[in-house]
Write an enzyme that holds these catalytic residues in place. Structure first.
Site, short mmCIF file in Angstrom:
data_model
loop_
_atom_site.label_atom_id
_atom_site.label_comp_id
_atom_site.label_asym_id
_atom_site.label_seq_id
_atom_site.Cartn_x
_atom_site.Cartn_y
_atom_site.Cartn_z
N ASP A 1 -11.83 1.17 12.96
CA ASP A 1 -10.69 2.07 13.17
C ASP A 1 -10.59 2.44 14.64
OD1 ASP A 1 -10.10 2.23 10.42
OD2 ASP A 1 -11.58 3.82 10.14
N ASP B 1 -7.87 -0.44 7.65
CA ASP B 1 -7.37 0.83 7.15
C ASP B 1 -6.22 1.20 8.09
OD1 ASP B 1 -7.37 2.88 5.31
OD2 ASP B 1 -9.52 3.25 5.51
N ARG C 1 -4.72 10.02 -1.16
CA ARG C 1 -3.79 9.10 -0.53
C ARG C 1 -3.21 8.12 -1.55
NH1 ARG C 1 -6.59 6.68 4.09
NH2 ARG C 1 -5.64 8.46 5.11
N TYR C 2 -4.04 7.70 -2.48
CA TYR C 2 -3.62 6.72 -3.48
C TYR C 2 -3.25 7.43 -4.78
CZ TYR C 2 -5.78 3.15 -0.48
OH TYR C 2 -6.12 2.31 0.55
N CYS D 1 -25.27 14.14 7.43
CA CYS D 1 -25.75 12.78 7.21
C CYS D 1 -27.19 12.71 7.71
CB CYS D 1 -24.92 11.76 7.98
SG CYS D 1 -23.18 11.78 7.52
N ARG E 1 -14.93 9.54 10.91
CA ARG E 1 -14.63 10.92 10.54
C ARG E 1 -15.42 11.89 11.42
NH1 ARG E 1 -15.34 10.76 4.62
NH2 ARG E 1 -13.47 9.49 4.49
N CYS F 1 -23.82 8.02 12.55
CA CYS F 1 -23.43 6.72 13.08
C CYS F 1 -22.49 6.95 14.25
CB CYS F 1 -22.70 5.90 12.03
SG CYS F 1 -23.52 5.91 10.43
N CYS G 1 -18.73 6.46 13.59
CA CYS G 1 -18.13 7.13 12.44
C CYS G 1 -16.65 7.43 12.69
CB CYS G 1 -18.86 8.44 12.16
SG CYS G 1 -18.21 9.30 10.72
N LYS H 1 -5.76 0.85 2.84
CA LYS H 1 -6.46 -0.38 3.21
C LYS H 1 -5.57 -1.59 2.96
CE LYS H 1 -10.83 1.77 1.98
NZ LYS H 1 -10.28 3.04 1.45
N ARG I 1 -6.69 8.04 -7.41
CA ARG I 1 -8.07 8.30 -7.00
C ARG I 1 -8.09 9.16 -5.74
NH1 ARG I 1 -6.00 3.52 -5.87
NH2 ARG I 1 -6.72 2.16 -4.21
#
Ligand SMILES: *Cc1c(COP(=O)(O)O)cnc(C)c1O
Ligand code: SF4
Length: 379
Positions: free
Chosen positions: A270, A307, A90-91, A103, A112, A107, A110, A314, A94
């Site tokens: 989000d 975000d 996206r950037y 995981c 994602r 969570c 989450c 961000k 990076r």
């Protein structure tokens, strides 16, 4: 098998576990598990003090997740910035490198969820494509291993990825985003840190959300990583009932510093399907930031970010410190709401860089007027 792997095997991870151990309704438990996998390893489970506490809320499914249809599954438009399945680019300089779908605790908040826990979407077989993509893009100087949790990989597999990255000369730094120091600190072993330090500069961002997560075990994990020369940062998510309280947040940030972890980001939640019951108003985040800055060490203060929905990246948010301008003076308030003026320079001093023109553009390319006004402050 290492201790952490044995612990993982003893996780709560089926709808039936929820019914048998926590009295969930059978139909709801299975629906919740198919919406997003359940996994609570015995270490994280042991941090729960009572049902509904801040630890419970993060790991235990809630029927409210089922009532949130109509919200986006990919609010940050990651999939449209994904040139190969394992990369989010996206950037400019990076990328995120998604290494595993797994995981050690899933969570419930989450962002994602659409991919995490689903090995058909994030998988070792996409790793080589990711390495090839990074190799072909010399502008990428920072690679962030993410997932899922990259430390779910064995030391052997993780080292293969790190070696692959270090074979690419333009990759300057490697970051690892992992929740392990918080949710399964037993994963951090001397064997792991001995391996990681061969690939410096390596940075780790971890993810603590509540002071109760700062246990002696977590401290031991962070100590091992810091002693291996790995700078540690923390990303928290602001969540209703978990940490939407300035005293709780202050305690968390201070505890992190004692574990040599530097607060990095505080995320506004989000807008993701199945997580909306965690959202707080932005005013709550701003209030918390206001009660941190100046009141405790500057080191303890994360950047509060949204975000941007749709994939804008961000965007930092600050309480209002600039109250306006009066002639050449800029009018400011400090953390105690005392007013100060700073005489600004009216003209560029000689030899100063010319100002960079940064037109505010809308997506359709039209210039947008940004209104500037003097705001009144209460208090
Ligand atoms: C958060 C994020 C990064 C890293 O952002 P930093 O501000 O450099 O920490 C990179 N790529 C994507 C897609 C991200 O969401
Ligand atoms: S550890 Fe990260 S990727 Fe895994 S469930 Fe939690 S927030 Fe999602």
């Amino acid at each position: 098998m290492e201790l952490w792997q044995e612990m993982l095997r003893q996780s709560v991870d089926t709808g039936k576990d929820l019914v048998d151990r926590f009295g969930f309704d059978d139909a709801a438990a299975n629906k919740l598990n198919s919406l997003f996998h359940i996994r609570i390893n015995p270490y994280y489970l042991s941090l729960i003090r009572y049902p509904g506490d801040p630890i419970w809320l993060q790991c235990m499914p809630d029927v409210q997740e089922l009532a949130e249809d109509g919200l986006p599954e990919d609010p940050l438009a990651e999939d449209s910035h994904s040139p190969v399945p394992s990369i989010v680019h996206r950037y400019p300089d990076r990328v995120l490198f998604l290494t595993t779908s797994q995981c050690s605790m899933y969570c419930r908040f989450c962002t994602r969820k659409r991919k995490v826990g689903d090995s058909s979407k994030i998988n070792m077989k996409f790793i080589q494509d990711g390495l090839d993509y990074i190799q072909k893009h010399p502008e990428i100087r920072d690679v962030i291993l993410s997932g899922g949790d990259p430390l779910m990989l064995t030391d052997f597999l993780l080292e293969r990825i790190l070696k692959g990255l270090r074979d690419i000369p333009h990759v300057q730094i490697i970051r690892i985003g992992t929740k392990m120091p918080c949710v399964l600190p037993q994963r951090v072993t001397p064997k792991l840190t001995k391996m990681l330090k061969k690939y410096h500069p390596v940075y780790i961002n971890t993810h603590f959300n509540h002071p109760w997560e700062c246990t002696p075990e977590a401290k031991r994990a962070c100590d091992l990583l810091a002693d291996a020369g790995i700078p540690l940062g923390n990303q928290s998510v602001l969540m209703k009932g978990v940490n939407d309280d300035s005293d709780v947040m202050l305690e968390l940030m201070r505890k992190l510093l004692t574990m040599r972890v530097r607060p990095y980001y505080l995320y506004q939640a989000d807008i993701t399907k199945g997580t909306d019951h965690f959202r707080t108003p932005v005013s709550k985040g701003l209030e918390i930031m206001d009660k941190l800055r100046g009141h405790t060490s500057g080191l303890a203060i994360p950047s509060y970010v949204i975000d941007a929905p749709g994939g804008g990246g961000k965007i930092p948010l600050l309480p209002q410190y600039v109250l306006g301008r009066a002639g050449k003076n800029i009018i400011l308030r400090n953390y105690k709401y005392e007013i100060f003026t700073y005489p600004d320079l009216e003209e560029e001093p000689p030899n100063h860089h010319p100002p960079v023109e940064r037109p505010f553009k809308r997506k359709n390319g039209k210039k947008k007027e940004i209104p500037v006004e003097v705001v009144e402050i209460e208090k």
